[in-house]
Motif scaffolding. Sequence first.
Motif, PDB file in Angstrom:
ATOM      1  N   ARG A 143     -27.968  22.003   5.943  1.00  0.00           N
ATOM      2  CA  ARG A 143     -27.677  20.575   5.921  1.00  0.00           C
ATOM      3  C   ARG A 143     -28.150  20.034   7.274  1.00  0.00           C
ATOM      4  NH1 ARG A 143     -26.919  15.923   3.231  1.00  0.00           N
ATOM      5  NH2 ARG A 143     -25.356  14.575   4.147  1.00  0.00           N
ATOM      6  N   VAL A 144     -29.000  19.026   7.225  1.00  0.00           N
ATOM      7  CA  VAL A 144     -29.584  18.517   8.469  1.00  0.00           C
ATOM      8  C   VAL A 144     -29.226  17.044   8.649  1.00  0.00           C
ATOM      9  CG1 VAL A 144     -31.719  18.256   9.808  1.00  0.00           C
ATOM     10  CG2 VAL A 144     -31.546  20.084   8.122  1.00  0.00           C
ATOM     11  N   CYS A 145     -28.814  16.721   9.849  1.00  0.00           N
ATOM     12  CA  CYS A 145     -28.494  15.328  10.160  1.00  0.00           C
ATOM     13  C   CYS A 145     -29.451  14.845  11.250  1.00  0.00           C
ATOM     14  CB  CYS A 145     -27.044  15.246  10.644  1.00  0.00           C
ATOM     15  SG  CYS A 145     -26.569  13.605  11.154  1.00  0.00           S
ATOM     16  N   VAL A 146     -30.241  13.854  10.896  1.00  0.00           N
ATOM     17  CA  VAL A 146     -31.162  13.251  11.870  1.00  0.00           C
ATOM     18  C   VAL A 146     -30.511  11.965  12.362  1.00  0.00           C
ATOM     19  CG1 VAL A 146     -33.463  12.211  12.177  1.00  0.00           C
ATOM     20  CG2 VAL A 146     -33.180  14.211  10.697  1.00  0.00           C
ATOM     21  N   ILE A 147     -30.530  11.759  13.664  1.00  0.00           N
ATOM     22  CA  ILE A 147     -29.942  10.535  14.206  1.00  0.00           C
ATOM     23  C   ILE A 147     -31.072   9.601  14.638  1.00  0.00           C
ATOM     24  CG2 ILE A 147     -28.330   9.558  15.870  1.00  0.00           C
ATOM     25  CD1 ILE A 147     -27.001  12.309  16.075  1.00  0.00           C
ATOM     26  N   GLY A 148     -31.161   8.471  13.964  1.00  0.00           N
ATOM     27  CA  GLY A 148     -32.190   7.483  14.285  1.00  0.00           C
ATOM     28  C   GLY A 148     -33.271   7.431  13.222  1.00  0.00           C
ATOM     29  N   ALA A 149     -33.581   6.215  12.764  1.00  0.00           N
ATOM     30  CA  ALA A 149     -34.645   6.036  11.759  1.00  0.00           C
ATOM     31  C   ALA A 149     -35.738   5.139  12.309  1.00  0.00           C
ATOM     32  CB  ALA A 149     -34.075   5.471  10.457  1.00  0.00           C
ATOM     33  N   ALA A 177     -20.752  13.535  18.370  1.00  0.00           N
ATOM     34  CA  ALA A 177     -21.252  14.712  17.648  1.00  0.00           C
ATOM     35  C   ALA A 177     -20.782  15.929  18.417  1.00  0.00           C
ATOM     36  CB  ALA A 177     -22.778  14.680  17.562  1.00  0.00           C
ATOM     37  N   GLU A 178     -20.177  16.857  17.691  1.00  0.00           N
ATOM     38  CA  GLU A 178     -19.602  18.017  18.372  1.00  0.00           C
ATOM     39  C   GLU A 178     -19.945  19.291  17.610  1.00  0.00           C
ATOM     40  OE1 GLU A 178     -15.385  17.760  18.858  1.00  0.00           O
ATOM     41  OE2 GLU A 178     -15.358  19.414  20.322  1.00  0.00           O
ATOM     42  N   PHE A 179     -20.259  20.326  18.374  1.00  0.00           N
ATOM     43  CA  PHE A 179     -20.582  21.620  17.757  1.00  0.00           C
ATOM     44  C   PHE A 179     -19.306  22.458  17.714  1.00  0.00           C
ATOM     45  CE2 PHE A 179     -22.272  26.007  17.951  1.00  0.00           C
ATOM     46  CZ  PHE A 179     -23.074  25.966  16.813  1.00  0.00           C
ATOM     47  N   THR A 180     -18.777  22.615  16.516  1.00  0.00           N
ATOM     48  CA  THR A 180     -17.545  23.409  16.405  1.00  0.00           C
ATOM     49  C   THR A 180     -17.693  24.388  15.259  1.00  0.00           C
ATOM     50  OG1 THR A 180     -16.677  21.608  15.094  1.00  0.00           O
ATOM     51  CG2 THR A 180     -15.795  21.810  17.330  1.00  0.00           C
ATOM     52  N   TRP A 189     -22.183  21.373  13.171  1.00  0.00           N
ATOM     53  CA  TRP A 189     -22.028  20.101  13.861  1.00  0.00           C
ATOM     54  C   TRP A 189     -21.156  19.158  13.044  1.00  0.00           C
ATOM     55  CZ3 TRP A 189     -23.327  18.676  18.707  1.00  0.00           C
ATOM     56  CH2 TRP A 189     -24.156  19.550  19.413  1.00  0.00           C
ATOM     57  N   ARG A 190     -20.323  18.433  13.776  1.00  0.00           N
ATOM     58  CA  ARG A 190     -19.500  17.396  13.160  1.00  0.00           C
ATOM     59  C   ARG A 190     -19.946  16.073  13.781  1.00  0.00           C
ATOM     60  NH1 ARG A 190     -15.056  14.340  13.957  1.00  0.00           N
ATOM     61  NH2 ARG A 190     -13.598  14.167  12.220  1.00  0.00           N
ATOM     62  N   VAL A 191     -20.485  15.209  12.948  1.00  0.00           N
ATOM     63  CA  VAL A 191     -21.095  13.975  13.452  1.00  0.00           C
ATOM     64  C   VAL A 191     -20.288  12.793  12.927  1.00  0.00           C
ATOM     65  CG1 VAL A 191     -23.240  12.615  13.492  1.00  0.00           C
ATOM     66  CG2 VAL A 191     -23.361  15.111  13.390  1.00  0.00           C
ATOM     67  N   GLU A 192     -19.903  11.923  13.839  1.00  0.00           N
ATOM     68  CA  GLU A 192     -19.026  10.827  13.439  1.00  0.00           C
ATOM     69  C   GLU A 192     -19.677   9.479  13.714  1.00  0.00           C
ATOM     70  OE1 GLU A 192     -15.172  11.331  15.186  1.00  0.00           O
ATOM     71  OE2 GLU A 192     -14.605   9.278  14.631  1.00  0.00           O
ATOM     72  N   THR A 193     -19.585   8.581  12.765  1.00  0.00           N
ATOM     73  CA  THR A 193     -20.183   7.248  12.966  1.00  0.00           C
ATOM     74  C   THR A 193     -19.090   6.232  13.312  1.00  0.00           C
ATOM     75  OG1 THR A 193     -20.030   6.741  10.613  1.00  0.00           O
ATOM     76  CG2 THR A 193     -22.101   7.679  11.380  1.00  0.00           C
ATOM     77  N   ARG A 194     -19.530   5.073  13.809  1.00  0.00           N
ATOM     78  CA  ARG A 194     -18.559   4.063  14.263  1.00  0.00           C
ATOM     79  C   ARG A 194     -17.603   3.638  13.159  1.00  0.00           C
ATOM     80  NH1 ARG A 194     -17.842   1.747  18.685  1.00  0.00           N
ATOM     81  NH2 ARG A 194     -19.845   2.258  19.637  1.00  0.00           N
ATOM     82  N   ASP A 195     -18.068   3.652  11.910  1.00  0.00           N
ATOM     83  CA  ASP A 195     -17.184   3.235  10.810  1.00  0.00           C
ATOM     84  C   ASP A 195     -16.283   4.378  10.330  1.00  0.00           C
ATOM     85  OD1 ASP A 195     -19.002   4.835   9.514  1.00  0.00           O
ATOM     86  OD2 ASP A 195     -19.853   3.252   8.248  1.00  0.00           O
ATOM     87  N   GLY A 196     -16.216   5.462  11.063  1.00  0.00           N
ATOM     88  CA  GLY A 196     -15.274   6.536  10.750  1.00  0.00           C
ATOM     89  C   GLY A 196     -15.825   7.583   9.791  1.00  0.00           C
ATOM     90  N   HIS A 197     -17.042   7.416   9.339  1.00  0.00           N
ATOM     91  CA  HIS A 197     -17.659   8.374   8.426  1.00  0.00           C
ATOM     92  C   HIS A 197     -17.981   9.669   9.183  1.00  0.00           C
ATOM     93  CE1 HIS A 197     -20.216   9.681   5.074  1.00  0.00           C
ATOM     94  NE2 HIS A 197     -21.072  10.083   6.015  1.00  0.00           N
ATOM     95  N   ASP A 248     -20.824  10.418  22.384  1.00  0.00           N
ATOM     96  CA  ASP A 248     -20.085  11.535  22.978  1.00  0.00           C
ATOM     97  C   ASP A 248     -20.601  12.831  22.331  1.00  0.00           C
ATOM     98  OD1 ASP A 248     -18.312  13.215  24.172  1.00  0.00           O
ATOM     99  OD2 ASP A 248     -16.542  12.515  23.058  1.00  0.00           O
ATOM    100  N   LEU A 249     -21.605  13.406  22.958  1.00  0.00           N
ATOM    101  CA  LEU A 249     -22.278  14.580  22.394  1.00  0.00           C
ATOM    102  C   LEU A 249     -21.773  15.828  23.098  1.00  0.00           C
ATOM    103  CD1 LEU A 249     -24.626  15.616  20.571  1.00  0.00           C
ATOM    104  CD2 LEU A 249     -26.145  15.217  22.495  1.00  0.00           C
ATOM    105  N   ARG A 250     -21.211  16.747  22.310  1.00  0.00           N
ATOM    106  CA  ARG A 250     -20.640  17.967  22.907  1.00  0.00           C
ATOM    107  C   ARG A 250     -21.188  19.204  22.225  1.00  0.00           C
ATOM    108  NH1 ARG A 250     -16.486  16.964  26.427  1.00  0.00           N
ATOM    109  NH2 ARG A 250     -16.146  14.723  26.537  1.00  0.00           N
ATOM    110  N   GLY A 251     -21.672  20.123  23.054  1.00  0.00           N
ATOM    111  CA  GLY A 251     -22.236  21.354  22.523  1.00  0.00           C
ATOM    112  C   GLY A 251     -21.226  22.481  22.552  1.00  0.00           C
ATOM    113  N   LYS A 252     -21.701  23.659  22.907  1.00  0.00           N
ATOM    114  CA  LYS A 252     -20.864  24.864  22.923  1.00  0.00           C
ATOM    115  C   LYS A 252     -19.744  24.712  23.960  1.00  0.00           C
ATOM    116  CE  LYS A 252     -22.897  28.626  24.201  1.00  0.00           C
ATOM    117  NZ  LYS A 252     -24.003  29.553  24.432  1.00  0.00           N
TER     118      LYS A 252
END
Length: 503
Positions: free
Chosen positions: A9-15, A110-113, A117-125, A350-354
């Motif tokens: 499952r791939v999430c691209v940020i930005g179109a 976006a956080e790597f857990t 990855w868990r990616v969250e948008t401003r509308d809570g999605h 707020d981007l968090r890796g390992k």
Amino acid sequence: MTAATRNPRVCVIGAGMAGIATAHTFVQAGFTDLVVLEKGSDVGGVWHWNRYPGLTCDVPSQIYQLSFALKPDWSQVCATGEEIQRYHRDVVDRLGLDKYIRLNSEVVAAEFTGGRWRVETRDGHVEEADFVVCATGVLHHPAVPNIPGLESFEGPVVHTARWDDSVATEGKRIAVIGTGSTGVQVVSALQPAARSIAHFVRSPQWVIWAPMTVRQPRLVSRVLAGAPLLRRAVYAVALQAANLFTDVVIRPSWRRKLVQAYARLSLRVLVRDRALREKLTPDYQPLCKRQVVSGTYYRTIVKPNAELVTEGVASVTPTGIRTDDGRERPVDVIVLATGFKAHNYMRPMDLRGKDGLSIDEAWADGPRAYQMTAIPGFPNLFTVLGPNSPTGSVPLQYSAELTAKYITHWLRRFRDDGVRTVEVTDAAAKHFNEGVAEALGPTVWNTGCNSWYFNQDGSVDLWPYDRKTMKAMLTAPDESDYEVTYESEEPSRRERARSASTE
Ligand code: N01
């Protein structure tokens, strides 16, 4: 994702352009479990956000396009912003990419857990993904200068990157602050209908004259429309021609001197008034900053209703702008052509890796990545047009497509070989960045000017190599530069076969 298929499952940020190039590349490679999250209400990135009067791309259209969607019928040698934006929308529609794109979805975290990855948008999605690809652009966050009194101004204040069509400029006294590629274009466009236009220029730029608005002949468009092979050939020639420009900026030569002489000539020929010419003459070499190109600016600034103001802006009053010499010029509208916070990249998300490592911590000394795309501490995350991208040399579409293909290597390894995580090593990133620092030495960007190319630590955030080197580096990853973990302790059968074949 199921254990049986292991399609990532791939999430691209930005179109924007880079996100579109990435999405198409992934889909073509069979990775369709894809979502592209876009903050804006449309695709296009800078071309969606920037709508200021006079916006024209100063790179010829035959090169400023995606290699998989060559447009035969550009209206001008250098297309307008509006036409480029329509092109991006059209590409997305034609290639069926719309179904992957979620507009109005600003990623805030976006956080790597737990290996994903868990990616969250401003509308809570929330999106869960195996891989995150940041295609968030470079020139995205407008830089608003901290000028005393700016908030007290009674008329409209508009930044070029957030143009407001309701702001009336016709018949008004306009102040434009800033003289990068944007300032020069907006002054040229607003001057004819303005009552007066004052251009506040802190450091003049070299402006190379070029006939940017020459129409592309209809016959050329018709021929290219009917001959896809010829279209490809023209694109290939344009790419080769762009190599000349890369060469000029990355290494000193008579070719660089020739282009610089042309920049000086443009000023000398087009501005006959000696005093004005002196005020317009920069104290650094042409090409040192991102070169400004315009077919109109030098002719505009000499018009009776135009004024070049080189005294520093001291403050803004409710009705005008006061300069360092104490003089106040009354104005009705202030246009900020003051550029971008170019080193934000995916921040402020707020981007968090390992182990909770934040991108601000990782980039405490300025943005760094390995080969523009991988960051130590951030497994299964890549950037497209990330740090050190060639904003001033190699065509960006080419770079974005190449990087996206490079990333598909890891998507394949995930799908086929039981790879779970992939992370560039500190040593590889350090080695790459040391090489970049050394290679930046002879570039023109390093010849004594200040520009948005510079990081806070004084390093230049650009690609110092040619296109051939980029291709060599990004055609396939050097796996020894990465730390790879596997789904099971035991590498898959295919992986064992792979290792055996490379031994
Ligand atoms: O921004 P810039 P831009 N008081 O950062 C001045 C791309 N682009 O939006 O040099 C007074 O270049 C600042 O002065 P100084 C292209 O890559 C492409 O114009 O810092 N002035 C400078 O003059 C380009 O390079 C196209 O002294 C202040 C200006 O603002 C990039 O976008 C078209 C100030 C900022 O110039 C950015 O260009 C347009 C202050 N407080 C843009 N603060 C194409 O055609 C800043 N300035 C492809």
